[in-house]
Motif scaffolding. Structure first.
Motif, mmCIF file in Angstrom:
data_model
loop_
_atom_site.group_PDB
_atom_site.id
_atom_site.type_symbol
_atom_site.label_atom_id
_atom_site.label_comp_id
_atom_site.label_asym_id
_atom_site.label_seq_id
_atom_site.Cartn_x
_atom_site.Cartn_y
_atom_site.Cartn_z
ATOM 1 N N VAL A 1 -6.867 96.022 63.988
ATOM 2 C CA VAL A 1 -7.160 95.872 65.419
ATOM 3 C C VAL A 1 -7.892 94.557 65.662
ATOM 4 O O VAL A 1 -7.553 93.787 66.574
ATOM 5 N N GLU A 2 -8.898 94.281 64.843
ATOM 6 C CA GLU A 2 -9.659 93.034 64.984
ATOM 7 C C GLU A 2 -8.773 91.815 64.760
ATOM 8 O O GLU A 2 -8.900 90.802 65.459
ATOM 9 N N HIS A 3 -7.871 91.928 63.805
ATOM 10 C CA HIS A 3 -6.958 90.816 63.535
ATOM 11 C C HIS A 3 -6.066 90.553 64.743
ATOM 12 O O HIS A 3 -5.858 89.398 65.143
ATOM 13 N N ASP A 4 -5.541 91.612 65.335
ATOM 14 C CA ASP A 4 -4.685 91.452 66.509
ATOM 15 C C ASP A 4 -5.459 90.884 67.693
ATOM 16 O O ASP A 4 -4.879 90.233 68.571
ATOM 17 N N GLN A 5 -6.766 91.114 67.726
ATOM 18 C CA GLN A 5 -7.609 90.553 68.780
ATOM 19 C C GLN A 5 -7.929 89.079 68.534
ATOM 20 O O GLN A 5 -8.489 88.419 69.403
ATOM 21 N N GLY A 6 -7.602 88.591 67.340
ATOM 22 C CA GLY A 6 -7.926 87.214 67.000
ATOM 23 C C GLY A 6 -9.307 87.040 66.405
ATOM 24 O O GLY A 6 -9.754 85.905 66.190
ATOM 25 N N ASP A 7 -9.985 88.153 66.118
ATOM 26 C CA ASP A 7 -11.312 88.090 65.501
ATOM 27 C C ASP A 7 -11.125 88.141 63.983
ATOM 28 O O ASP A 7 -11.355 89.165 63.333
ATOM 29 N N TYR A 8 -10.707 87.013 63.415
ATOM 30 C CA TYR A 8 -10.313 86.988 62.011
ATOM 31 C C TYR A 8 -11.486 87.195 61.062
ATOM 32 O O TYR A 8 -11.321 87.787 59.991
ATOM 33 N N SER A 9 -12.655 86.738 61.437
ATOM 34 C CA SER A 9 -13.825 86.942 60.580
ATOM 35 C C SER A 9 -14.157 88.425 60.466
ATOM 36 O O SER A 9 -14.412 88.937 59.368
ATOM 37 N N ALA A 10 -14.151 89.118 61.599
ATOM 38 C CA ALA A 10 -14.438 90.553 61.578
ATOM 39 C C ALA A 10 -13.351 91.306 60.826
ATOM 40 O O ALA A 10 -13.638 92.235 60.059
ATOM 41 N N ALA A 11 -12.095 90.911 61.040
ATOM 42 C CA ALA A 11 -10.985 91.571 60.353
ATOM 43 C C ALA A 11 -11.116 91.418 58.847
ATOM 44 O O ALA A 11 -10.937 92.383 58.085
ATOM 45 N N LEU A 12 -11.433 90.213 58.414
ATOM 46 C CA LEU A 12 -11.588 89.959 56.984
ATOM 47 C C LEU A 12 -12.746 90.763 56.415
ATOM 48 O O LEU A 12 -12.636 91.342 55.322
ATOM 49 N N ALA A 13 -13.846 90.842 57.150
ATOM 50 C CA ALA A 13 -15.000 91.608 56.677
ATOM 51 C C ALA A 13 -14.652 93.085 56.541
ATOM 52 O O ALA A 13 -15.028 93.735 55.550
ATOM 53 N N SER A 14 -13.924 93.631 57.506
ATOM 54 C CA SER A 14 -13.563 95.051 57.458
ATOM 55 C C SER A 14 -12.631 95.351 56.292
ATOM 56 O O SER A 14 -12.830 96.325 55.549
ATOM 57 N N MET A 15 -11.596 94.509 56.113
ATOM 58 C CA MET A 15 -10.647 94.767 55.031
ATOM 59 C C MET A 15 -11.299 94.552 53.671
ATOM 60 O O MET A 15 -11.025 95.296 52.714
#
Length: 234
Positions: free
Chosen positions: A65-79
């Motif tokens: 979801v974060e990745h699709d929002q363009g929040d790549y830092s948050a997406a990377l942290a979550s994964m």
């Protein structure tokens, strides 16, 4: 993320299932439904609830979801956080995703070991390793990696290898790869093939492939046809 879920009726059904049985499966489906409806903040709230309940899918779903929002830092942290809680093929898939995001979004060449570890489980990581090798001056190994991916049927490796071949003038082999990529569902292959065909003077074929690319959703092809129509009107 899984499934194509749209509409308020579906959303209510997934919400009811989640309220009735709060587990990883119902939560994941509800997240997908919310995200499909553009309600990403609510989707992330359900992800947090999932993780609070001990379901690692809360982290992996949040990452997408974060990745699709363009929040790549948050997406990377979550994964990345999910890696310590996953096993087997699921972990290797997530490793590939983390490596791919680190390289693609942050130009982090230190992602190479992650790409190598996860490439067999996430096609974009396989292709990402190829582009990393090329960017770091290892052209021969880049082609070896991409060719191995093509042999393994990895769609994501077909356009990068075809592009290399096309730029080098080996357009017959590139054409085979573009056609194969298109047959496997990649509309971008059709657009790239159209460019090569036009350059070779095969204009009627090029036009056909531009339309195929546009029908498949390729934005460059769509814009080209719009511009062409406007030009014809004048």
């Amino acid at each position: 993320m899984s499934g194509d879920v749209t509409g308020e009726e579906d959303l209510r059904a997934f919400a009811a299932a989640w309220q009735d049985t709060k587990d990883g499966q119902t939560g994941s489906r509800y997240v997908d439904a919310l995200h499909a409806e553009g309600r990403s903040d609510e989707a992330l709230a359900v992800c947090r609830d999932l993780w609070d309940l001990g379901y690692v899918v809360g982290l992996t779903e949040a990452a997408w979801v974060e990745h699709d929002q363009g929040d790549y830092s948050a997406a990377l942290a979550s994964m990345t956080a999910a890696l310590d809680h996953l096993e087997g093929d699921e972990r290797l898939y997530a490793v590939g995703v983390v490596g791919c995001w680190r390289w693609h979004h942050f130009n982090d060449a230190m992602a190479e070991p992650l790409l190598r570890e996860g490439m067999a489980h996430y096609g974009s990581a396989w292709a990402g390793l190829g582009t990393l090798l090329r960017a770091t001056g290892r052209q021969e190994e880049c082609e070896e990696v991409l060719r191995a991916g093509v042999t393994a049927g990895v769609l994501e490796c077909m356009i990068p290898l075809a592009n290399i071949l096309s730029r080098r003038g080996e357009r017959a082999e590139a054409e085979v790869l573009y056609r194969r990529g298109y047959d496997l569902g990649d509309a971008h292959s059709a657009w790239n093939l159209a460019i090569d065909l036009a350059d070779a003077g095969r204009l009627e074929e090029a036009s056909d492939w531009r339309w195929k690319a546009a029908a498949g959703g390729d934005e460059l092809a769509i814009q080209h046809l719009i511009d062409e129509a406007v030009s014809d009107d004048h």
